[in-house]
Design an enzyme around this catalytic site. Structure first.
Site, short mmCIF file in Angstrom:
data_model
loop_
_atom_site.label_atom_id
_atom_site.label_comp_id
_atom_site.label_asym_id
_atom_site.label_seq_id
_atom_site.Cartn_x
_atom_site.Cartn_y
_atom_site.Cartn_z
N ASP A 193 -3.86 7.26 4.48
CA ASP A 193 -3.39 5.90 4.78
C ASP A 193 -4.07 5.39 6.06
O ASP A 193 -4.48 6.18 6.91
CB ASP A 193 -1.87 5.95 4.97
CG ASP A 193 -1.24 4.58 5.03
OD1 ASP A 193 -1.90 3.59 4.65
OD2 ASP A 193 -0.07 4.48 5.45
N GLU A 194 -4.16 4.07 6.20
CA GLU A 194 -4.70 3.42 7.42
C GLU A 194 -6.06 4.02 7.81
O GLU A 194 -6.31 4.36 8.97
CB GLU A 194 -3.72 3.56 8.59
CG GLU A 194 -2.33 3.00 8.33
CD GLU A 194 -2.26 1.48 8.36
OE1 GLU A 194 -3.32 0.83 8.37
OE2 GLU A 194 -1.15 0.93 8.34
N ARG B 87 1.93 -11.41 10.27
CA ARG B 87 3.28 -10.88 10.49
C ARG B 87 4.33 -11.89 10.02
O ARG B 87 5.50 -11.55 9.84
CB ARG B 87 3.54 -10.58 11.97
CG ARG B 87 2.68 -9.52 12.64
CD ARG B 87 2.56 -8.27 11.86
NE ARG B 87 1.35 -8.30 11.02
CZ ARG B 87 1.10 -7.46 10.04
NH1 ARG B 87 1.97 -6.52 9.75
NH2 ARG B 87 0.00 -7.55 9.33
N LYS C 281 0.81 -1.22 0.00
CA LYS C 281 0.00 0.00 0.00
C LYS C 281 0.85 1.27 0.00
O LYS C 281 0.49 2.26 -0.64
CB LYS C 281 -0.96 0.00 1.18
CG LYS C 281 -0.32 0.06 2.55
CD LYS C 281 -1.37 0.04 3.64
CE LYS C 281 -0.73 0.07 5.01
NZ LYS C 281 0.00 1.30 5.29
N THR C 282 1.99 1.27 0.71
CA THR C 282 2.85 2.46 0.73
C THR C 282 3.39 2.74 -0.67
O THR C 282 3.46 3.90 -1.12
CB THR C 282 4.01 2.28 1.73
OG1 THR C 282 3.46 1.95 3.01
CG2 THR C 282 4.83 3.55 1.85
N GLN D 63 -7.68 -5.25 9.69
CA GLN D 63 -6.54 -4.90 10.54
C GLN D 63 -6.87 -3.73 11.48
O GLN D 63 -5.97 -3.06 11.99
CB GLN D 63 -5.32 -4.55 9.68
CG GLN D 63 -4.81 -5.72 8.86
CD GLN D 63 -3.51 -5.39 8.16
OE1 GLN D 63 -2.45 -5.31 8.77
NE2 GLN D 63 -3.60 -5.20 6.85
#
Length: 694
Positions: free
Chosen positions: A214-215, A584, A31-32, A245
């Protein structure tokens, strides 16, 4: 600019120009990369860079995004920062509308607490009864939820909330007089500015025609409103996030903001980034099979081109120490395969679980670091508690006295301690002995009372008494914030250490116990290396990745946490947290739990976590290390089934101290005189280390 290193969905997101767009970006889906490439693409398409606003949640994430963008577009004027940095800019540019001078100051968290404490005293409230941290939490809630005066009057109706409400109004007035704002104001003031002055809002809507966030699943009410206001005119709002998330409800985040995006913007384009570039298929399929049990979610599954990978390893240990020993065995196997310590993450639900991992890692010489927390014995609250114990054992211990004479705060300041020092020096006695008056005499009497009580209590009972009588427990319970909750959790976990010591040795001797933990605490002051296993809570692990992940303590009541079963949507948040924990892992995932666990001083038999059952069976290889250990579900390993009938003068044999004579008998404890090299010991009456000879 090269776009051929993007997959089809990433490319679609990057090339989207006008209108609202929701990008559902699964864990590890890049996503970044999409956000930064999209900004560069907008500039390439002729959008002036100063018309672009990119918002993320942390300074670290903002810096990473700026660094990446600077490589793609070396000279640009896009705003890339946090919500709060944007808020500061808006306030500084519009002070005249906000009753502020240009030189206004932002007061930090400690200053807020000090100000609230002073206001409590000024208004005649006892800060010991109404914890400043609780008031601070309520004020922050009012601002982040943007409650109106009428809403505050309606909802704040308990005794503590009425006090919080009164302090809130006084606090706001004090900020106004001091030309200051707090951290929450950095968002609250811009939103109110835009609502009350549409002409100002128009300026920022013109300036920031293209907005990227973002987020988005982590936005709270005030962040949501700020975003909506800025995007209202041109609707060029591009948000990235993943409702699966969303794990920060305790901070006020509302994951429904992302679920409702299409209601807010009916014309929104929705793009899903579900190709994961981090984990194997097996790990992603496990995460998918767990999260599909949540009702409140966007329906999509992550997939990977990295191959199937190895199955998840699951083992159920006998107890928490056996669980960590199994983890250590697995780590040793991983090292022989070529993995390094730094490739490994140990994730757990609560900070209290870290203590036994730390102790076992120290015992087996496994290098580690604890993220988001101090080492257990170095934590302030643990050092304070140990100082109380040392002072009870030795009233002349001036180091311990200095540490806790004003913990929790009793109004005993540096000047009082300095006078006490002079008096002790003048009389040539210890500071404790020199105490004869004032608040310090109340403290002295507390220590004397605890010393007397300790003679007939187990160590674990003594800890409870210290926490209660000192006021340490009440102070933390009244604080009602996350930090206080974690500190209280650590103090409760200290009881696991005393209970374990009593089980193993039968001793309730404070001197023996302090000697043992002093050695452990000294060892734990270990050096930092570049190759260490990482220990952290799953909340802290958000945004990180490891080649190998161990999810430990996967038991009902721990994960999912017992509190989640009492809260609306609590279980779904815990399941999202499990999803974050699983994703993770890049190559290997180990899941473990224990049949019996000592946590917070209580010994419990726990069922395996329901989340384990939700993982498809064909993805898990189950091991059974309990077959290797003797079943010991009750405490018969340590305690006799019935109390022996002891009386003064009885001769006993102890497995460590040898032959001794009973000199005092109480309900639970025997005082026994051993040979001079051991002296007088207090022991649990029914412990198996004791046998009566006559």
């Amino acid at each position: 600019m090269e776009l051929n290193n993007l997959n089809q969905n990433q490319l679609e997101a990057v090339e989207h120009l006008d209108g609202p767009c929701l990008v559902i970006a699964g864990a590890g889906s890049g996503k970044t990369k999409v956000l930064t490439t999209r900004i560069a693409h907008l500039i390439e398409q002729g959008i002036p860079s100063y018309n672009i606003l990119a918002i993320t949640f942390t300074n670290k994430a903002a810096k990473e995004m700026r660094d990446r963008l600077n490589v793609l577009v070396p000279e640009h004027h896009a705003f890339v920062g946090t919500f709060h940095s944007l808020g500061i800019r808006i306030i500084r540019e519009n002070v005249e509308y906000l009753n502020l001078n240009k030189n206004f100051t932002i007061i930090d968290s400690d200053d807020v607490t000090s100000l609230i404490r002073k206001l409590l005293k000024d208004k005649g409230y006892d800060p010991k009864h109404y914890a400043p941290s609780y008031i601070k939490n309520r004020i922050s809630f009012i601002k982040n939820e943007m409650l109106t005066s009428s809403e505050i009057e309606t909802f704040f109706n308990t005794e503590a909330e009425i006090v919080a409400k009164n302090i809130y109004y006084a606090y706001q007035e004090k900020l106004r007089i001091n030309n200051s704002v707090d951290f929450d104001d950095l968002l609250n003031l811009p939103v109110n500015l835009f609502i009350n002055h549409p002409e100002v809002l128009e300026i920022y809507q013109q300036r920031y025609r293209y907005i990227l966030i973002d987020e988005y699943q982590d936005t709270n009410e005030v962040q949501y409103r700020l975003s909506r206001l800025l995007a209202k005119k041109y609707q060029n709002i591009f948000v990235v996030g993943d409702s699966n998330q969303a794990i920060y409800a305790f901070r006020g985040s509302n994951y429904k903001n992302i679920l409702n995006f299409e209601k807010d913007y009916p014309q929104a384009k929705v793009i899903t980034l579900n190709q994961n570039y981090r984990s194997t298929e097996t790990i992603l399929n496990a995460a998918n099979s767990v999260i599909k049990n949540n009702k409140e979610r966007k329906d999509f599954d992550l997939y990977s081109d990295l191959g199937k990978g190895l199955n998840i390893k699951y083992f159920r240990a006998y107890d928490e120490k056996h669980e960590v020993k199994q983890v250590i065995d697995k780590i040793k196997d991983l090292l022989t395969e070529g993995f390094k310590y730094k490739d490994i993450g140990i994730l757990y639900r609560t900070n209290g679980q870290a203590r036994v991992v730390e102790e076992q890692f120290l015992a087996f010489n496994i290098p580690y670091k604890v993220v988001g927390s101090y080492y257990f014995y170095a934590r302030k609250e643990i050092k304070d508690l140990i100082s109380y114990l040392r002072l009870i054992l030795n009233h002349d211990d001036e180091v311990s006295l200095r540490r806790v004479i004003n913990v929790p705060k009793r109004g005993i300041g540096a000047k009082t301690i300095e006078e006490l020092e002079k008096e002790a020096s003048k009389q040539n006695v210890s500071m404790f002995e020199a105490i004869t008056k004032g608040k310090e005499l109340t403290f002295k009497n507390l220590i004397l009372d605890l010393t007397k009580e300790s003679e007939n209590l187990s160590l674990t009972e003594l800890i409870d008494l210290i926490l209660e009588k000192s006021g340490m427990q009440k102070e933390l319970e009244d604080s009602a914030n996350l930090e206080a909750e974690l500190r209280l959790e650590n103090l409760m976990e200290f009881k696991s250490i005393t209970a374990s010591f009593e089980e193993r040795t039968g001793s309730v001797n404070l001197e023996d116990f302090l000697e043992e933990i002093s050695l452990i605490a000294d060892i734990s002051e270990h050096k930092v290396s570049d190759d260490e296993v990482t220990l952290m809570t799953i909340h802290s692990a958000k945004g990180l990745e490891f080649e190998v992940v161990f999810l430990v303590g996967m038991e009902e009541g721990i994960f999912p946490h017992a509190n989640s079963l009492l809260e609306e949507d609590g279980l779904e948040e815990e399941r999202r947290l499990c999803y974050v924990g699983i994703t993770r892992a890049k190559q290997r995932l180990f899941i473990s739990n224990a049949k019996r666990r000592m946590l917070y001083g209580k010994d419990n038999l726990n069922m395996p976590s329901r989340f384990i059952k939700e993982i498809d069976r064909n993805l898990i290889d189950e091991e059974n290390p309990m077959l290797e250990v003797k079943e010991k579900i009750d405490k018969n390993e340590f305690y006799q089934e019935q109390d022996a009938d002891y009386k003064n003068g009885d001769i006993i044999m102890h497995t460590i101290y040898g032959k001794g004579v009973v000199i005092e008998v109480s309900d639970k404890i025997l005082t026994i005189a051993f040979a001079k090299n051991f002296g007088i010991k207090k022991l649990m009456k029914n412990h198996k280390s004791l046998h009566k000879l006559s």
